[in-house]
Enzyme design. Structure first.
Site, mmCIF file in Angstrom:
data_model
loop_
_atom_site.group_PDB
_atom_site.id
_atom_site.type_symbol
_atom_site.label_atom_id
_atom_site.label_comp_id
_atom_site.label_asym_id
_atom_site.label_seq_id
_atom_site.Cartn_x
_atom_site.Cartn_y
_atom_site.Cartn_z
ATOM 1 N N GLY A 304 0.834 -1.193 0.000
ATOM 2 C CA GLY A 304 0.000 0.000 0.000
ATOM 3 C C GLY A 304 0.867 1.241 0.000
ATOM 4 O O GLY A 304 2.002 1.229 -0.500
ATOM 5 N N GLU A 305 0.356 2.329 0.538
ATOM 6 C CA GLU A 305 1.047 3.622 0.615
ATOM 7 C C GLU A 305 1.252 4.272 -0.752
ATOM 8 O O GLU A 305 1.836 5.345 -0.844
ATOM 9 C CB GLU A 305 2.435 3.488 1.277
ATOM 10 C CG GLU A 305 2.444 2.891 2.653
ATOM 11 C CD GLU A 305 3.855 2.728 3.212
ATOM 12 O OE1 GLU A 305 4.822 3.208 2.571
ATOM 13 O OE2 GLU A 305 4.001 2.124 4.285
#
Length: 337
Positions: A304-305
């Protein structure tokens, strides 16, 4: 600045999604045909350059200013034990982003992207969507506008990411409500939950689907009922970027799920989007197929991120560099053009 003054204004933006500039696309395709290489020999890189020419409205697209944005939000459904990490990790990771210590900090810098982090009411999680809507209408509209606010003049490419404990459960619920299927068909390990955790996630998604079964299936209603603030923010950013004709790089399962409710009603919403990668989360490949997006990379990532999307931005830069910097047959004095 692009924004949505009301739910009706958001719906109106979806009903008037602009198309790419055909003349710019044609000019870029013509340039590709004259570059010193066999036609099609750079494969997907050629298509990327042509696509971005259409959205930027110029034969030679460029990324003078690329922006990566990480939206962060907390989820009430996390209290059901759907994550391997506690909800306070969301705020802790936001602090890590601010100090430059996260993967997205290094990967955004490596791809020449400015990084912005947008925390959204971390001290006030969304409601548990198995019991009622995750957000009321005002909260969802505010989240959409928080996303739209990052779309500013001068940005050539927008990379979207997220942070939020519990948000892979919300993503699975969004996909199931948008495209059909049970929790088991969309739920994956997320942060690395065990078999019991998977069972809790599946049960939460199925409970949410049952709870909201009679609710309208509009993009807005689905986002507010089973989404989250950071997810709605990504949806708002995608719609605002489309209005401004800015290409968007989507990250993994959660980032892609943000536009699932929109795609169910407006399938062409993803035309200005590039799937940066296909994540290891099981539902992501199936979701990309529904969005008709072919991922650039397959690296087994599931962080993610915006991390996978940031890596893909480097490939996009390479595509534009070749398109702009190569000589034509005539310029190089090479036969065959």
């Amino acid at each position: 600045m692009i924004g949505f003054s009301s739910v009706a204004a958001f719906d109106a933006a979806l009903a008037s999604l602009p198309a790419p500039d055909r003349a710019a696309r044609a000019a870029a395709a013509e340039r590709q045909a004259q570059l010193t290489k066999p036609p099609g020999s750079l494969g997907r890189l050629e298509a990327i350059a042509i696509d971005l020419a259409g959205w930027q409205g110029r034969e030679r697209p460029r990324i003078d200013r690329g922006r990566a944005v990480v939206f962060a939000g907390n989820h009430g459904v996390a209290a059901r034990g759907v994550s391997a990490f506690p909800p306070e990790v969301t705020a802790q990771m936001v602090a890590n982003f601010a100090s430059g210590g996260a993967a997205i900090n290094t990967l955004a810098a490596a791809s020449g992207l400015e990084l912005r982090v947008v925390p959204l009411d971390l001290d006030r999680p969304t409601a548990d969507f198995t019991r009622g809507p995750a957000m009321d209408a005002a909260e969802c509209l505010a989240a959409l506008n928080a996303g739209a606010a990052v779309v500013e003049d001068g940005i050539d490419l927008l990379v979207l990411g997220e942070m939020g404990i519990g948000n892979s459960t919300a993503a699975a619920a969004l996909c199931a409500r948008s495209f059909g299927g049970s929790g088991a068909e969309w739920v994956g390990p997320g942060t690395g939950v065990d078999g019991d955790g998977l069972a809790r996630k599946t049960a939460a998604v199925d409970a949410a689907l049952a709870r909201h079964a009679e609710a309208p299936r509009t993009p807005f209603e689905t986002l507010r009922r089973v989404g989250g603030r950071e997810i709605a923010a990504m949806a708002g950013a995608v719609v605002a970027a489309r209005t401004a004709r800015i290409a968007v790089v989507l990250d993994g399962f959660i980032g892609s799920a943000a536009i699932a409710p929109i795609a169910a009603a407006w399938p062409r919403i993803a035309d200005h989007c590039i799937a940066g990668h296909v994540s290891a989360e099981p539902g992501h490949a199936k979701l990309l197929a529904r969005l008709e997006l072919d991922p650039l990379l397959a690296l087994g990532m599931r962080l993610g991120e915006g991390s996978g999307a940031a890596v893909a931005a480097g490939v996009i830069r390479a595509a534009l560099a070749a398109h702009d910097g190569m000589a034509t047959f005539a310029e190089a004095g090479v036969a065959g053009g």
